[in-house]
Motif scaffolding. Sequence first.
Motif, PDB file in Angstrom:
ATOM      1  N   TYR A   1       0.832  -1.208   0.000  1.00  0.00           N
ATOM      2  CA  TYR A   1       0.000   0.000   0.000  1.00  0.00           C
ATOM      3  C   TYR A   1       0.870   1.263   0.000  1.00  0.00           C
ATOM      4  O   TYR A   1       0.564   2.235  -0.681  1.00  0.00           O
ATOM      5  CB  TYR A   1      -0.927  -0.014   1.220  1.00  0.00           C
ATOM      6  CG  TYR A   1      -1.817   1.201   1.308  1.00  0.00           C
ATOM      7  CD1 TYR A   1      -2.861   1.381   0.420  1.00  0.00           C
ATOM      8  CD2 TYR A   1      -1.591   2.173   2.277  1.00  0.00           C
ATOM      9  CE1 TYR A   1      -3.668   2.512   0.486  1.00  0.00           C
ATOM     10  CE2 TYR A   1      -2.401   3.304   2.344  1.00  0.00           C
ATOM     11  CZ  TYR A   1      -3.432   3.468   1.448  1.00  0.00           C
ATOM     12  OH  TYR A   1      -4.221   4.576   1.508  1.00  0.00           O
TER      13      TYR A   1
ATOM     14  N   CYS B   1       1.954   1.646  -3.627  1.00  0.00           N
ATOM     15  CA  CYS B   1       1.003   1.950  -4.712  1.00  0.00           C
ATOM     16  C   CYS B   1      -0.159   2.842  -4.281  1.00  0.00           C
ATOM     17  O   CYS B   1      -0.867   3.355  -5.139  1.00  0.00           O
ATOM     18  CB  CYS B   1       0.469   0.650  -5.321  1.00  0.00           C
ATOM     19  SG  CYS B   1      -0.549  -0.288  -4.180  1.00  0.00           S
ATOM     20  N   HIS B   2      -0.352   2.990  -2.962  1.00  0.00           N
ATOM     21  CA  HIS B   2      -1.373   3.909  -2.450  1.00  0.00           C
ATOM     22  C   HIS B   2      -2.796   3.494  -2.886  1.00  0.00           C
ATOM     23  O   HIS B   2      -3.637   4.340  -3.153  1.00  0.00           O
ATOM     24  CB  HIS B   2      -1.064   5.346  -2.939  1.00  0.00           C
ATOM     25  CG  HIS B   2      -1.693   6.398  -2.083  1.00  0.00           C
ATOM     26  ND1 HIS B   2      -1.420   7.724  -2.210  1.00  0.00           N
ATOM     27  CD2 HIS B   2      -2.588   6.314  -1.077  1.00  0.00           C
ATOM     28  CE1 HIS B   2      -2.110   8.416  -1.345  1.00  0.00           C
ATOM     29  NE2 HIS B   2      -2.827   7.577  -0.636  1.00  0.00           N
ATOM     30  N   ASN B   3      -3.042   2.214  -2.995  1.00  0.00           N
ATOM     31  CA  ASN B   3      -4.367   1.722  -3.374  1.00  0.00           C
ATOM     32  C   ASN B   3      -4.503   0.296  -2.823  1.00  0.00           C
ATOM     33  O   ASN B   3      -3.696  -0.569  -3.153  1.00  0.00           O
ATOM     34  CB  ASN B   3      -4.475   1.731  -4.909  1.00  0.00           C
ATOM     35  CG  ASN B   3      -5.793   1.168  -5.392  1.00  0.00           C
ATOM     36  OD1 ASN B   3      -6.171   0.045  -5.074  1.00  0.00           O
ATOM     37  ND2 ASN B   3      -6.505   1.958  -6.176  1.00  0.00           N
ATOM     38  N   TRP B   4      -5.509   0.071  -1.988  1.00  0.00           N
ATOM     39  CA  TRP B   4      -5.599  -1.236  -1.320  1.00  0.00           C
ATOM     40  C   TRP B   4      -5.895  -2.376  -2.287  1.00  0.00           C
ATOM     41  O   TRP B   4      -5.434  -3.501  -2.097  1.00  0.00           O
ATOM     42  CB  TRP B   4      -6.664  -1.187  -0.202  1.00  0.00           C
ATOM     43  CG  TRP B   4      -6.153  -0.506   1.034  1.00  0.00           C
ATOM     44  CD1 TRP B   4      -6.561   0.683   1.543  1.00  0.00           C
ATOM     45  CD2 TRP B   4      -5.110  -0.960   1.914  1.00  0.00           C
ATOM     46  NE1 TRP B   4      -5.847   0.987   2.677  1.00  0.00           N
ATOM     47  CE2 TRP B   4      -4.963   0.012   2.939  1.00  0.00           C
ATOM     48  CE3 TRP B   4      -4.300  -2.096   1.935  1.00  0.00           C
ATOM     49  CZ2 TRP B   4      -4.027  -0.123   3.963  1.00  0.00           C
ATOM     50  CZ3 TRP B   4      -3.371  -2.221   2.968  1.00  0.00           C
ATOM     51  CH2 TRP B   4      -3.241  -1.256   3.961  1.00  0.00           C
ATOM     52  N   HIS B   5      -6.688  -2.107  -3.340  1.00  0.00           N
ATOM     53  CA  HIS B   5      -6.993  -3.183  -4.300  1.00  0.00           C
ATOM     54  C   HIS B   5      -5.725  -3.602  -5.039  1.00  0.00           C
ATOM     55  O   HIS B   5      -5.429  -4.791  -5.186  1.00  0.00           O
ATOM     56  CB  HIS B   5      -8.051  -2.725  -5.309  1.00  0.00           C
ATOM     57  CG  HIS B   5      -9.380  -2.478  -4.679  1.00  0.00           C
ATOM     58  ND1 HIS B   5     -10.123  -3.486  -4.109  1.00  0.00           N
ATOM     59  CD2 HIS B   5     -10.091  -1.345  -4.496  1.00  0.00           C
ATOM     60  CE1 HIS B   5     -11.232  -2.972  -3.609  1.00  0.00           C
ATOM     61  NE2 HIS B   5     -11.238  -1.673  -3.830  1.00  0.00           N
ATOM     62  N   THR B   6      -4.958  -2.593  -5.489  1.00  0.00           N
ATOM     63  CA  THR B   6      -3.698  -2.917  -6.170  1.00  0.00           C
ATOM     64  C   THR B   6      -2.738  -3.589  -5.192  1.00  0.00           C
ATOM     65  O   THR B   6      -2.009  -4.517  -5.567  1.00  0.00           O
ATOM     66  CB  THR B   6      -3.060  -1.631  -6.743  1.00  0.00           C
ATOM     67  OG1 THR B   6      -4.050  -0.910  -7.454  1.00  0.00           O
ATOM     68  CG2 THR B   6      -1.899  -1.941  -7.657  1.00  0.00           C
TER      69      THR B   6
ATOM     70  N   ARG C   1      -1.631   1.021 -15.829  1.00  0.00           N
ATOM     71  CA  ARG C   1      -1.278   1.338 -14.446  1.00  0.00           C
ATOM     72  C   ARG C   1      -0.283   2.485 -14.374  1.00  0.00           C
ATOM     73  O   ARG C   1       0.200   2.814 -13.310  1.00  0.00           O
ATOM     74  CB  ARG C   1      -0.649   0.104 -13.787  1.00  0.00           C
ATOM     75  CG  ARG C   1      -1.623  -0.996 -13.500  1.00  0.00           C
ATOM     76  CD  ARG C   1      -1.856  -1.099 -11.996  1.00  0.00           C
ATOM     77  NE  ARG C   1      -3.040  -1.875 -11.698  1.00  0.00           N
ATOM     78  CZ  ARG C   1      -3.030  -3.114 -11.277  1.00  0.00           C
ATOM     79  NH1 ARG C   1      -1.911  -3.729 -11.122  1.00  0.00           N
ATOM     80  NH2 ARG C   1      -4.150  -3.726 -11.002  1.00  0.00           N
TER      81      ARG C   1
ATOM     82  N   SER D   1       3.689   9.345  -3.034  1.00  0.00           N
ATOM     83  CA  SER D   1       3.278   8.923  -4.375  1.00  0.00           C
ATOM     84  C   SER D   1       3.784   9.883  -5.455  1.00  0.00           C
ATOM     85  O   SER D   1       3.723   9.570  -6.639  1.00  0.00           O
ATOM     86  CB  SER D   1       1.755   8.782  -4.453  1.00  0.00           C
ATOM     87  OG  SER D   1       1.152  10.033  -4.273  1.00  0.00           O
TER      88      SER D   1
END
Lengths: 259, 175
Positions: free
Chosen positions: B25, B28-33, B79, B111
């Motif tokens: 996280y 990438c700063h995104n929980w799904h990724t 991405r 980020s």
Amino acid sequence: MSYQTVFREAVGEIPPTSIDVEQVIRRQRRRHRLGRTGLAAMVGAAVLGVTVPLAIAGGSGPDLPASSPSPTPSAQSARTPRPEPGTTFSATDLAVFAALAREAPDVEWITEGWPSDGDLVTWHPVDSAKLYFGQGPIRAGDRTGYFKLQLQQDWDRRVAFCIPEKNQENGCVNSTGPAGEKIQTWSNQAPITSSDKNRMLHGKPAAPTSDRFSTHYGVAVERPDGTFLIVTMSADGENSPLTLAQLTAVALNPAITLD
Amino acid sequence: MNRADEDEYRQFVTARLEPLRVTAYLLCHNWHTADDLVSITIGKLYRHWRRVSAIESPDAYIRGMLTNAWLDERRRPWRRERSTDDVPDRADAEHSEELLADREHLLDLLSQLPPRRRAVIVLRFWCDLSVEETARVLGISTGTVKSQAARGLESLRLLATLDRAGIRAGNGEEA
């Protein structure tokens, strides 16, 4: 303040994961199997390439039976989950089942008919002197959901599931248990965004047509002896088979210990 | 993989799942990724488990796998993120530490760093890897790790300063 603390606080609440380790293992096993059988299939295809034309030339074969339709899944349940073939339950397994039966007498383990492409209904715990992990689907009447329990001797203290000061709206609460346990509970709801196909692959039922969100409860307990226990419950809509209070009572059960 | 190896793998992964998700996280700063990256990483780990479990520091190795998985994913067109190597050369060094501690902005600032510099910062200061371990997992020299870490921290301070100055200006306050 250390950099790690700054980073940890910046991350904030950690949402429930969609990662299923058992699913990853099954996928890798399948990949390995396919890799091995690929060569055999190529050889087989080459052989068929020779024999089938010969058979056709020799005359028509018998009619093949029509493929039977897939069985309709109907969830079957029992007081304990299904053990892995050839194995018996450990003392920790039995303590988990007993704790759940005591706190939620109407809950049963789903042993068959849970939509998945693998063996998610089989209780396959990781069991060692330092870590225990077990998971399985449960039901209470027509409410179904997925239960997970993890017990660890050590815990990476940089990881917190939620920060009460920041996440009060998600039911993030710190409290102290009757034996001095440090308890953290959280609950949240997330919209269902996966397709039904993806949900099936992850062992979840088709998404409900209404209430298109899932509910997650979690309880983390740090016991006075330093062991760490995390219990989570995920269900679609608001129909969780366990309440947060029942989940907390299971997490505080002192009989659940590492063997 | 035999049953004993698989149990060992399962135990290793289960114990590290949450720290790995946080590391992903931060990158990438995104929980799904982040969950995708961790799934990819533990899948690869399964295939190479015997080799990885035999090495001295499997934790450093798996964090390296995760970071490289993220760097690979970023190269995919859908991405691609925009980041900049150039930080404007204005700074308010007097308040920089205080501003860096303004944690609400830290992930946004992180980020904005170029990917490899972000990876160095996360591996060094979140995962607590040594300079040597960071260099090994990213396949770069120790000198590069040191310079990237120093530049990364400096960039975070500068960005934080500018960010705060922007907020003040937006609020009509005196900077």
